[in-house]
Each structure stands twice: as C-alpha cells, then as structure tokens.
Motif scaffolding. Sequence first.
Motif, PDB file in Angstrom:
ATOM      1  N   ARG A  25       0.823  -1.207   0.000  1.00 22.11           N
ATOM      2  CA  ARG A  25       0.000   0.000   0.000  1.00 22.11           C
ATOM      3  C   ARG A  25       0.854   1.252   0.000  1.00 22.11           C
ATOM      4  O   ARG A  25       0.528   2.224  -0.679  1.00 22.11           O
ATOM      5  CB  ARG A  25      -0.950   0.009   1.205  1.00 22.11           C
ATOM      6  CG  ARG A  25      -1.800   1.278   1.350  1.00 22.11           C
ATOM      7  CD  ARG A  25      -2.700   1.479   0.138  1.00 22.11           C
ATOM      8  NE  ARG A  25      -3.449   2.728   0.191  1.00 22.11           N
ATOM      9  CZ  ARG A  25      -3.012   3.883  -0.292  1.00 22.11           C
ATOM     10  NH1 ARG A  25      -1.808   3.970  -0.859  1.00 22.11           N
ATOM     11  NH2 ARG A  25      -3.756   4.963  -0.227  1.00 22.11           N
ATOM     12  N   ARG A  26       1.968   1.219   0.709  1.00 22.89           N
ATOM     13  CA  ARG A  26       2.849   2.381   0.745  1.00 22.89           C
ATOM     14  C   ARG A  26       4.300   1.924   0.779  1.00 22.89           C
ATOM     15  O   ARG A  26       4.626   0.910   1.405  1.00 22.89           O
ATOM     16  CB  ARG A  26       2.580   3.269   1.969  1.00 22.89           C
ATOM     17  CG  ARG A  26       1.150   3.743   2.128  1.00 22.89           C
ATOM     18  CD  ARG A  26       1.065   4.880   3.143  1.00 22.89           C
ATOM     19  NE  ARG A  26       1.654   6.095   2.596  1.00 22.89           N
ATOM     20  CZ  ARG A  26       0.964   6.987   1.868  1.00 22.89           C
ATOM     21  NH1 ARG A  26      -0.320   6.798   1.613  1.00 22.89           N
ATOM     22  NH2 ARG A  26       1.554   8.074   1.403  1.00 22.89           N
ATOM     23  N   THR A  27       5.162   2.672   0.117  1.00 18.92           N
ATOM     24  CA  THR A  27       6.605   2.435   0.178  1.00 18.92           C
ATOM     25  C   THR A  27       7.301   3.777   0.396  1.00 18.92           C
ATOM     26  O   THR A  27       8.205   4.160  -0.355  1.00 18.92           O
ATOM     27  CB  THR A  27       7.118   1.774  -1.123  1.00 18.92           C
ATOM     28  OG1 THR A  27       6.715   2.569  -2.253  1.00 18.92           O
ATOM     29  CG2 THR A  27       6.566   0.363  -1.272  1.00 18.92           C
ATOM     30  N   ASP A  28       6.857   4.489   1.425  1.00 15.01           N
ATOM     31  CA  ASP A  28       7.370   5.841   1.669  1.00 15.01           C
ATOM     32  C   ASP A  28       8.875   5.860   1.877  1.00 15.01           C
ATOM     33  O   ASP A  28       9.547   6.850   1.562  1.00 15.01           O
ATOM     34  CB  ASP A  28       6.685   6.443   2.904  1.00 15.01           C
ATOM     35  CG  ASP A  28       5.205   6.674   2.691  1.00 15.01           C
ATOM     36  OD1 ASP A  28       4.784   6.705   1.514  1.00 15.01           O
ATOM     37  OD2 ASP A  28       4.466   6.802   3.689  1.00 15.01           O
ATOM     38  N   GLU A  29       9.417   4.760   2.411  1.00 19.57           N
ATOM     39  CA  GLU A  29      10.836   4.739   2.749  1.00 19.57           C
ATOM     40  C   GLU A  29      11.725   4.392   1.560  1.00 19.57           C
ATOM     41  O   GLU A  29      12.956   4.411   1.675  1.00 19.57           O
ATOM     42  CB  GLU A  29      11.078   3.732   3.880  1.00 19.57           C
ATOM     43  CG  GLU A  29      10.978   2.266   3.481  1.00 19.57           C
ATOM     44  CD  GLU A  29       9.551   1.767   3.283  1.00 19.57           C
ATOM     45  OE1 GLU A  29       9.386   0.579   2.999  1.00 19.57           O
ATOM     46  OE2 GLU A  29       8.601   2.581   3.415  1.00 19.57           O
ATOM     47  N   LEU A  30      11.110   4.070   0.406  1.00 21.44           N
ATOM     48  CA  LEU A  30      11.874   3.645  -0.751  1.00 21.44           C
ATOM     49  C   LEU A  30      11.716   4.622  -1.912  1.00 21.44           C
ATOM     50  O   LEU A  30      10.614   5.095  -2.183  1.00 21.44           O
ATOM     51  CB  LEU A  30      11.418   2.261  -1.223  1.00 21.44           C
ATOM     52  CG  LEU A  30      11.598   1.089  -0.258  1.00 21.44           C
ATOM     53  CD1 LEU A  30      10.991  -0.161  -0.861  1.00 21.44           C
ATOM     54  CD2 LEU A  30      13.066   0.880   0.081  1.00 21.44           C
ATOM     55  N   VAL A  33      14.281   3.973  -7.485  1.00 18.87           N
ATOM     56  CA  VAL A  33      15.499   3.198  -7.737  1.00 18.87           C
ATOM     57  C   VAL A  33      15.606   2.054  -6.747  1.00 18.87           C
ATOM     58  O   VAL A  33      15.924   0.907  -7.113  1.00 18.87           O
ATOM     59  CB  VAL A  33      16.748   4.092  -7.663  1.00 18.87           C
ATOM     60  CG1 VAL A  33      18.015   3.262  -7.877  1.00 18.87           C
ATOM     61  CG2 VAL A  33      16.669   5.207  -8.693  1.00 18.87           C
ATOM     62  N   GLU A  34      15.338   2.333  -5.484  1.00 20.62           N
ATOM     63  CA  GLU A  34      15.433   1.297  -4.453  1.00 20.62           C
ATOM     64  C   GLU A  34      14.343   0.236  -4.624  1.00 20.62           C
ATOM     65  O   GLU A  34      14.550  -0.927  -4.252  1.00 20.62           O
ATOM     66  CB  GLU A  34      15.333   1.939  -3.067  1.00 20.62           C
ATOM     67  CG  GLU A  34      16.546   2.787  -2.721  1.00 20.62           C
ATOM     68  CD  GLU A  34      16.335   3.631  -1.472  1.00 20.62           C
ATOM     69  OE1 GLU A  34      17.302   3.789  -0.697  1.00 20.62           O
ATOM     70  OE2 GLU A  34      15.206   4.131  -1.277  1.00 20.62           O
ATOM     71  N   PHE A  72      12.004   8.653 -15.216  1.00 21.69           N
ATOM     72  CA  PHE A  72      12.453   7.298 -15.527  1.00 21.69           C
ATOM     73  C   PHE A  72      13.970   7.214 -15.661  1.00 21.69           C
ATOM     74  O   PHE A  72      14.561   6.131 -15.503  1.00 21.69           O
ATOM     75  CB  PHE A  72      11.790   6.798 -16.819  1.00 21.69           C
ATOM     76  CG  PHE A  72      12.284   7.451 -18.071  1.00 21.69           C
ATOM     77  CD1 PHE A  72      13.347   6.930 -18.788  1.00 21.69           C
ATOM     78  CD2 PHE A  72      11.675   8.613 -18.539  1.00 21.69           C
ATOM     79  CE1 PHE A  72      13.798   7.540 -19.945  1.00 21.69           C
ATOM     80  CE2 PHE A  72      12.122   9.224 -19.703  1.00 21.69           C
ATOM     81  CZ  PHE A  72      13.193   8.694 -20.406  1.00 21.69           C
ATOM     82  N   THR A  73      14.641   8.335 -15.961  1.00 21.43           N
ATOM     83  CA  THR A  73      16.096   8.293 -16.109  1.00 21.43           C
ATOM     84  C   THR A  73      16.772   7.952 -14.789  1.00 21.43           C
ATOM     85  O   THR A  73      17.878   7.393 -14.783  1.00 21.43           O
ATOM     86  CB  THR A  73      16.633   9.629 -16.631  1.00 21.43           C
ATOM     87  OG1 THR A  73      16.291  10.683 -15.709  1.00 21.43           O
ATOM     88  CG2 THR A  73      16.047   9.968 -17.995  1.00 21.43           C
ATOM     89  N   MET A  74      16.125   8.258 -13.684  1.00 21.69           N
ATOM     90  CA  MET A  74      16.722   7.963 -12.381  1.00 21.69           C
ATOM     91  C   MET A  74      16.840   6.455 -12.161  1.00 21.69           C
ATOM     92  O   MET A  74      17.815   5.976 -11.577  1.00 21.69           O
ATOM     93  CB  MET A  74      15.900   8.597 -11.261  1.00 21.69           C
ATOM     94  CG  MET A  74      15.802  10.111 -11.345  1.00 21.69           C
ATOM     95  SD  MET A  74      14.805  10.824 -10.033  1.00 21.69           S
ATOM     96  CE  MET A  74      15.741  10.379  -8.591  1.00 21.69           C
ATOM     97  N   PRO A 208      -6.896  -2.408  -5.340  1.00 26.85           N
ATOM     98  CA  PRO A 208      -6.196  -1.688  -4.277  1.00 26.85           C
ATOM     99  C   PRO A 208      -5.228  -0.674  -4.876  1.00 26.85           C
ATOM    100  O   PRO A 208      -4.728  -0.852  -5.989  1.00 26.85           O
ATOM    101  CB  PRO A 208      -5.431  -2.805  -3.553  1.00 26.85           C
ATOM    102  CG  PRO A 208      -5.202  -3.842  -4.603  1.00 26.85           C
ATOM    103  CD  PRO A 208      -6.414  -3.793  -5.493  1.00 26.85           C
ATOM    104  N   VAL A 209      -4.979   0.395  -4.152  1.00 26.74           N
ATOM    105  CA  VAL A 209      -3.966   1.378  -4.544  1.00 26.74           C
ATOM    106  C   VAL A 209      -2.656   0.947  -3.906  1.00 26.74           C
ATOM    107  O   VAL A 209      -2.609   0.663  -2.702  1.00 26.74           O
ATOM    108  CB  VAL A 209      -4.358   2.789  -4.079  1.00 26.74           C
ATOM    109  CG1 VAL A 209      -3.235   3.781  -4.380  1.00 26.74           C
ATOM    110  CG2 VAL A 209      -5.654   3.221  -4.748  1.00 26.74           C
ATOM    111  N   GLY A 210      -1.610   0.885  -4.689  1.00 28.57           N
ATOM    112  CA  GLY A 210      -0.345   0.433  -4.116  1.00 28.57           C
ATOM    113  C   GLY A 210       0.834   0.687  -5.024  1.00 28.57           C
ATOM    114  O   GLY A 210       0.706   1.236  -6.126  1.00 28.57           O
ATOM    115  N   ASP A 211       1.997   0.267  -4.553  1.00 26.40           N
ATOM    116  CA  ASP A 211       3.263   0.476  -5.252  1.00 26.40           C
ATOM    117  C   ASP A 211       3.856  -0.875  -5.621  1.00 26.40           C
ATOM    118  O   ASP A 211       3.731  -1.852  -4.866  1.00 26.40           O
ATOM    119  CB  ASP A 211       4.252   1.231  -4.356  1.00 26.40           C
ATOM    120  CG  ASP A 211       3.683   2.546  -3.824  1.00 26.40           C
ATOM    121  OD1 ASP A 211       2.702   3.047  -4.419  1.00 26.40           O
ATOM    122  OD2 ASP A 211       4.217   3.065  -2.831  1.00 26.40           O
ATOM    123  N   GLY A 212       4.533  -0.925  -6.774  1.00 28.68           N
ATOM    124  CA  GLY A 212       5.140  -2.190  -7.161  1.00 28.68           C
ATOM    125  C   GLY A 212       5.990  -2.094  -8.409  1.00 28.68           C
ATOM    126  O   GLY A 212       5.979  -1.092  -9.130  1.00 28.68           O
TER     127      GLY A 212
END
Length: 357
Positions: A25-30, A33-34, A72-74, A208-212
């Motif tokens: 749901r969240r990846t605030d710490e990443l 790139v990570e 995206f270059t990052m 669901p809203v999320g990161d991946g």
Amino acid sequence: MTGPRTSRYARDVAVVAFAQSDHLRRTDELSEVEMVMPVLHQVLAATGLKAGEIGFTCSGSSDYLAGRAFSFTMTLDGVGAWPPISESHVEMDGAWALYEAWVKIQTGEADTALVYSYGKSSPGSVRDVLTRQLDPYYLAPLWPDSVALAALQAQALVDAGETDEPALAATAARSRADAAANPHAQLRGAVPQGDYQVRPLRTGDCPPVGDGVAAVILAAGDLARQLCERPAWITGIDHRIEAHGLGLRDLTDSPSTRTAAQHAGLFDAPVDTAELHAPFSSQEVVLRKALGIGDTVAVNPSGGALAANPMMAAGLIRIGEAAARIHRGASDRAVAHATSGPCLQQNLVAVLEGDTR
C-alpha cells in the motif's frame, strides 16, 4: 522439445524470466530506484545474464504519476547504464514496453531484452490523477474519477443483463481467494465487499492502490532455450485503441480487445490460462466476452489486478504471470491482456505457448 506450436513472425521470441516486488500500500521509505533494483537483480539472476549482456532495455512508467519530468532516467541507476546501453522508455504500462522490446528483437537489432516497469501510486489520489487522461474539453473539466467511470461501465453491463452485483462479488471473491497462493499480492484471501464506492461497485469490486515493480527478460530462438528450461514463446501479440470519447463507445463490449486477439492468433486454438488486466470486477465480464473465455479456463489464477494493481506495472505482470505458469508446466497455452485508459480504452493481447510435450 519441438518448439512452439505456431509462429507467425520472423523470429521466435520468448519470455525466459519474470520477477516482481511485493506489492504494498505504501513504500514511503523507498525511492523508485530502491524499489526497482532488487527486482532487476532477481530477474537477471534467473537467467544468469549480466546487465552488460542484455541487447536492449525498455522501461514503462509515468512521469506524471511521479510528479517530475524524465523521472524514468533515475531508475537507470538501478539498471547500470555505463558502459552505454541501448535503452528506451514508454509512458505506458510495461506491457507496451515489452511490445517495443519484442519489435526490437524481431528486427534483429537485439537477441535479448530487459523490460521493467514500476509505479508509486501511494503519494497521491490515483482516482483524481487519472482524470487528467480524459478529453480535456468535455470530460476532464467535470472531474469524473476512475471509479465513477468504471461504475458507469458496470451499470451499463447490469442494465444490459450481462451481470449483477452478486456475480461481481463472486468475481472479486474468487480473485482474492486465488491470490492467497501469491506471496506478492497486496490483498490475499477473504476480503469483505465493503460499502459502495460508486454504485454498483463496492470496495471489493475495485483494485487496491499500491506500489510495485515487475520485470521480464525476452530472448530469441535457441538462446531462449539456453536461458530457460521451458520458455514461454510469444506466438502472437497485438494492441489496439478505441475512441477517446466515452459517448462514442459501447461500454459493454471491447472491440479493440477482440481485434487485438484476432491479430495475435488467440482464436486459432484453445487456451488454458487467461491473465486479464481487469482492475474492476465488471471489466472481467467485458474481457471474457471479447476474448471468448469460457468457464474451463483458469482466469487470473494469480489474483489479477483486484489483488494487486501497481500503476504502469499491472499489465506487464499479467504477461509475466502467464509466462511463469508456462515455465513451471502449469499451462501450455495462455493469453495475457493489458489495458490503459478509461473503461478499457486501449488493449494489448499476447498469446504465449510452451514447447509441446
């Protein structure tokens, strides 16, 4: 091994590896790139290839979602862009990046390709952000969010007698029950249908809203067999788009999906698996009809987009999940679908086959 059962292209190209992150749901710490780096390392390790041995790299993501130009270059820091590599990017789901990479291999300019895509939806309101893809003169000023538009499509299906709320709830329940066996899914097992988001869609009918992140490696011909015990050959792939204006379309049907499937050769033989990018339970109804998917086909055994729907990666995941089933012998012929835009506006269909046994 006798190879894929059909081939309509200049070169045989296969998915030889697939990897994805745990969808959260969240990846605030990443940072992006990570998020990307572990998945890239995993997919490369599956083949034994080094980054410098990849002939072409293509990514899919959204600068708009990230909130900065050329974001995206990052992530190329995670790929390793030195010494210089052959690289491209599409402002689309990674399924379309895979299409570009597949074309690159077909031309003979590369024998292998790394395709990856990622999305962080958690920082903002995806429902509102997606209004910016609508017609800027008539629809966007009204701010109809993505759930409201999906509900409009769902209600059209209900009114046409093609589904009802209990059937939609059953689709959602089946998808999330299947996701119990998917360690990467954001939602697994029994999930309550919950309250209405916009009638007739309840919380359980919505993604669901999320990161991946997701990544695949493509390879051509004999090289694919060297890199993978049972490659998932792309025997057909095509994508089509429909009118931008929702009032110009029949929301209960998806002719672009059907046309793409025809050109990909889907209807030449039965499939045993269908990974459909249906973020809303009602959209599975439309896609099943367009693709002629019957009850004997395993639909979204991974849980599908109702279990994890990372923006810009969910479509590539459908191709990867279908390929992974072929890799492990759970499927012989599968169809994978990806979509973009409101109410299934643009659709990509890929047919994957394993070597005959």
